[in-house]
Design an enzyme around this catalytic site. Structure first.
Site, PDB file in Angstrom:
ATOM      1  N   GLU A  60       0.796  -1.754  -0.404  1.00 42.62           N
ATOM      2  CA  GLU A  60       0.167  -0.126  -0.095  1.00 42.62           C
ATOM      3  C   GLU A  60       0.662   1.228  -0.073  1.00 42.62           C
ATOM      4  OE1 GLU A  60      -2.466  -3.518   1.837  1.00 42.62           O
ATOM      5  OE2 GLU A  60       0.068  -2.555   1.970  1.00 42.62           O
ATOM      6  N   ARG A 270       8.344 -15.117   0.565  1.00 39.70           N
ATOM      7  CA  ARG A 270       7.367 -13.749   0.667  1.00 39.70           C
ATOM      8  C   ARG A 270       7.060 -13.045   1.940  1.00 39.70           C
ATOM      9  NH1 ARG A 270       4.428  -9.612   1.520  1.00 39.70           N
ATOM     10  NH2 ARG A 270       2.759  -8.927   0.768  1.00 39.70           N
ATOM     11  N   GLY A 307      12.364  -4.486   0.891  1.00 33.65           N
ATOM     12  CA  GLY A 307      12.447  -3.270  -0.363  1.00 33.65           C
ATOM     13  C   GLY A 307      13.451  -3.428  -1.453  1.00 33.65           C
ATOM     14  N   ASN A 332       1.755  -8.888  -7.055  1.00 30.99           N
ATOM     15  CA  ASN A 332       1.648  -8.370  -8.232  1.00 30.99           C
ATOM     16  C   ASN A 332       2.950  -8.729  -9.800  1.00 30.99           C
ATOM     17  OD1 ASN A 332       1.143  -6.366  -9.851  1.00 30.99           O
ATOM     18  ND2 ASN A 332       1.679  -4.865  -8.345  1.00 30.99           N
ATOM     19  N   GLU A 335       5.345  -5.924 -11.951  1.00 32.42           N
ATOM     20  CA  GLU A 335       6.804  -5.595 -10.631  1.00 32.42           C
ATOM     21  C   GLU A 335       8.138  -5.957 -12.011  1.00 32.42           C
ATOM     22  OE1 GLU A 335       7.939  -6.065  -6.798  1.00 32.42           O
ATOM     23  OE2 GLU A 335       5.847  -4.313  -5.944  1.00 32.42           O
TER      24      GLU A 335
END
Length: 421
Positions: A60, A270, A307, A332, A335
């Site tokens: 987010e 993840r 990150g 997603n 990316e």
């Protein structure tokens, strides 16, 4: 106040009060802010009421990133605060937007006393929450105070929509407190409409994460990442993998090495706390180490930090995106797609259904269903059988750029902030 709202507020306050001692121990870091105690000035240089942006975690925050930049580019020079719930989200916000924000807060728990305390301290002119972060008490309190609130980059998967329809009246009341729902695509709009959002409050604006990806790509330096990691040979990435599909990743890569001995794997679980377990499995295949403890020669590098995965997609020859061989809804695909990297994904892409369908159709991604499929997919990437057609990446992304600017435009207009600062 409706009976429904009154009962929910009372139950929420009672629950958080009863859990207070445990919460204080569990969340010692930032506990005052989580109870709405926001102390000290927001900024010494910016005047006026702040805009409050909420982004629960890393994903987010990445969607909020281009929205904040769009506001600043448009000339908004007022205070801007961003709240997160997770510490990884907080770290990402500071890294991406530290110089654009006046404060990064820990989000207050959704109890009336905490919410009111936070709103009294901040007194925002507007509130923008990203994706599906809907906290009833806060939204109702904003409505009662006449503070405009917005759901930005709104998305509603089939799974979430199905759950919410079981308590349709409740969610209709929560969503009815929003000034507007600014959603990614028509499918999201249809689901929100079904839950009771009036059509005139729905705006289909696209996905802010597309803008974020291009901004992050421009700031990345693939050459520097190659130098940092060293080594030679083709490089595959297994990104955002979940427990239950890691054995398939390891076995498929082990088989690939028999045909392409120089192949290497960057493996990003993840949840970084699973890095140790993945490292043990990786050592059964070849020389393996953690990203934070890199060695000179490695075959598998396991990411134990947050990150950097996006940047590492930029130096990959091919990628598998996880959460998709097991029923986790997928991750997603955009990316790796923004780098033009050939992508493999499993059949469980419920949270990114349209993205997967569009990328598959453009030849940018392929579905795999298990170890053998994944092995053949990796080999196809490395041996030249799967390479996206030149121009496919640009063709896919060109009509999808600009959602963040459109989102900011709607927020400032509906909040009555479009007459200068």
């Amino acid at each position: 106040m409706s009976l429904r709202r009154g009962l929910f507020r009372a139950a929420s306050q009672g629950l958080f009060s009863a859990a207070g001692p445990w919460l204080r121990r569990r969340y010692a870091q930032g506990f005052p802010e989580r109870t709405g105690r926001i102390e000290g000035p927001l900024s010494s240089s910016r005047r006026g009421k702040p805009l409050w942006v909420h982004a629960v975690s890393v994903g987010e925050v990445q969607a909020a990133y281009p929205f904040v930049l769009a506001a600043r580019r448009d000339g908004y020079n007022g205070p801007l605060v961003l709240s997160t719930i997770t510490e990884t989200g907080r770290s990402m916000a500071l890294r991406l937007l530290g110089d654009q924000l006046d404060r990064v807060l820990r989000y207050p728990w959704d109890a009336p006393s905490y919410v009111r305390r936070a709103l009294d301290a901040l007194d925002p002119w507007g509130y923008v929450t990203f994706e599906t972060e809907l906290w009833p008490v806060l939204l109702w309190e904003l409505q009662d105070r006449g503070i405009p609130s917005f759901l930005a980059n709104g998305r509603l998967s089939l799974r979430s929509w199905g759950r919410m329809t079981r308590t349709r009246r409740f969610w209709g009341d929560v969503l009815g407190a929003l000034s507007a729902c600014l959603v990614r695509e028509e499918a999201d709009a249809a689901r929100f409409r079904d839950l009771g959002v009036p059509p005139d409050r729905l705006h289909v604006l696209g996905d802010c994460k597309v803008d974020a990806l291009f901004q992050r790509r421009a700031a990345s330096d693939p050459g520097e990442w190659r130098r940092l990691l060293g080594g030679a040979g083709p490089l595959l990435v297994a990104g955002s993998t979940h427990e239950g599909e890691e054995a398939a990743v390891c076995e498929a890569f082990s088989r690939v090495r028999r045909r392409v001995p120089g192949a290497r794997l960057l493996w990003a679980p993840r949840h970084p706390q699973r890095a140790g377990a993945c490292l043990e499995r990786a050592r059964e295949v070849g020389a393996a180490c953690l990203f934070s403890q890199r060695e000179a020669d490695w075959t598998i590098l396991v990411l134990d930090v947050v990150g950097v995965l996006f940047d590492l997609y930029g130096i990959a020859d091919g990628a598998f995106v996880g959460g998709s061989l097991v029923p986790r809804g997928g991750q997603n695909l955009m990316e790796p797609a923004v780098w033009g990297v050939p992508i493999l994904h499993g059949p469980h892409m419920e949270d990114f259904q349209s993205v997967a369908a569009d990328l598959d159709r453009e030849g940018l991604s392929r579905e795999v269903r298990g170890t053998e499929d994944l092995e053949q997919g990796f080999l196809s990437v490395l041996e030249g059988g799967f390479f996206p057609h030149p121009g496919a990446t640009e063709r896919y992304f060109a009509p999808r750029i600009g959602a963040a600017t459109r989102t900011w435009g709607v927020v400032k207009r509906l909040a009555g902030q479009d007459n200068g600062w």
